[in-house]
Write a protein that holds these residues in place. Structure first.
Motif, PDB file in Angstrom:
ATOM      1  N   LYS A   1       1.046   4.323  -3.000  1.00  0.00           N
ATOM      2  CA  LYS A   1       0.860   5.755  -2.743  1.00  0.00           C
ATOM      3  C   LYS A   1       2.071   6.555  -3.189  1.00  0.00           C
TER       4      LYS A   1
ATOM      5  N   THR B   1       2.215   6.873  -6.957  1.00  0.00           N
ATOM      6  CA  THR B   1       1.246   7.817  -7.518  1.00  0.00           C
ATOM      7  C   THR B   1       1.781   9.235  -7.465  1.00  0.00           C
TER       8      THR B   1
ATOM      9  N   TRP C   1       0.833  -1.210   0.000  1.00  0.00           N
ATOM     10  CA  TRP C   1       0.000   0.000   0.000  1.00  0.00           C
ATOM     11  C   TRP C   1       0.854   1.242   0.000  1.00  0.00           C
TER      12      TRP C   1
END
Length: 366
Positions: free
Chosen positions: A249, A252, A245
């Motif tokens: 992030k 991105t 996870w």
């Protein structure tokens, strides 16, 4: 080359009746040879003088004139075949008007003599005498076979069948029945002693290996698979999911920054390219197009028109009107004349001379 009947007349096999050396030929040249020339072996005769001399006389008197006349007629026929059609029609009309009325009765008389003097007697001899004799001989042979040979052959065949064939057949059937019984017994014993124990052993071995495989699979599932699944599900998977996870992030944000920077670089490159395109069009393209359109193209078109008008057109006209017809005519005339002379003049003369020399040499020298 086909030597024709002259070879049959002159090539007589040697027949020596007196065991004496052959007599010298009367047609041997009398001119003496030069003293300085080396001695040459004269050709020997093909047989005794009383056979060779008449054969040579017949060859010189009869065969050689016939061969010369045949060569002359063949040369004339080849010339007539290559002559114009009107000449052939004229010669055919002259033949039908002059020679045909004379040669037709002669041919009919020769045909009548052949049919009644040669063919008829030979046909009667072949059909009546030879075939009749053969038929009579065949009928006598058939009567002899039917009356005498056929009963004897039938009696011998019946005796041979009764005394030899039937006992041998019964003995063969008995041997076959015995071997069949032995084969059946041996097959039954082999099945009892070999096949059934082998099949039972095979099935037992298969069942044993299946049981061992099932036990090993159960132990592997209890000792390896269940602990590994529990370790992955409750120990390793939660920390790895959190790390994944965080990586998504961070990826991105980095992708957004890179996209903004790349967009700025692309916009600056596009503006610089448009500026260079405008400058190149003003400084190079427009002057070059004007120079080609108003100076170079008119000069090139004028030079091409002058070349086609003053050089190419006169040259093509001279070639098509003068050079090509003259060359074709000269080439066709030369080929036709040389081929006609080679086929109709030099070729027949050379062949006829060669044949005459050969015939004269064989006639006088054997």
């Amino acid at each position: 080359m086909n030597e024709g009947p002259l070879q049959k007349a002159t090539d007589v096999p040697p027949i020596d009746l007196t065991k004496a050396p052959p007599a010298p030929s009367l047609f041997t040249p009398l001119a003496p040879e030069p003293a300085s020339a080396p001695s040459r072996v004269r050709p020997t005769q093909a047989g005794p003088a009383w056979i060779v001399l008449p054969a040579r006389v017949i060859a010189v008197v009869i065969v050689l004139p016939v061969r010369l006349a045949y060569d002359l007629l063949a040369t004339l026929f080849r010339g007539l075949m290559r002559s114009p059609r009107w000449l052939g029609r004229a010669l055919r009309a002259a033949y039908m008007a002059v020679l045909h009325p004379i040669l037709r009765p002669i041919g009919a008389g020769i045909a009548w003599l052949w049919m009644n003097g040669v063919y008829g007697p030979l046909h009667w001899l072949a059909v009546t005498v030879l075939l009749g004799g053969l038929r009579l001989f065949g009928r006598g042979t058939g009567w002899f076979y039917t009356t005498f040979l056929a009963p004897v052959v039938a009696f011998l065949g019946a005796g041979l069948n009764l005394l030899l064939v039937r006992p041998l057949a019964a003995l063969l059937h008995g041997a076959v029945w015995l071997f069949k019984g032995l084969g059946t017994g041996l097959a039954f014993l082999g099945k009892i002693l070999l096949v059934i124990p082998a099949v039972a052993l095979w099935h037992g071995t298969v069942w044993l290996f299946k049981a061992i495989g099932a036990a090993l699979a159960f132990l592997g599932k209890i000792l390896i698979v269940i602990p590994a699944v529990a370790l992955w599900r409750y120990v390793l998977r939660p920390p790895l999911a959190g790390l994944a996870w965080l990586a998504r992030k961070a990826g991105t944000g980095i992708a957004a920054v890179c996209a903004i920077f790349a967009g700025a670089i692309v916009w600056a490159w596009r503006m610089l390219g448009r500026l260079f395109a405008v400058l190149g069009r003003i400084l190079f393209v427009i002057p070059a197009v004007a120079l080609y359109r108003y100076l170079l193209r008119p000069i090139g078109q004028s030079a091409a028109w002058l070349w086609r008008t003053l050089v190419m057109a006169p040259s093509r006209a001279v070639k098509n009107a003068v050079l090509l017809p003259v060359g074709r005519g000269v080439r066709s005339s030369w080929r036709g004349t040389s081929a006609w002379m080679r086929r109709n003049v030099f070729g027949p003369i050379r062949q006829t001379g060669r044949d005459v020399r050969l015939q004269v040499r064989r006639a006088f020298r054997g």
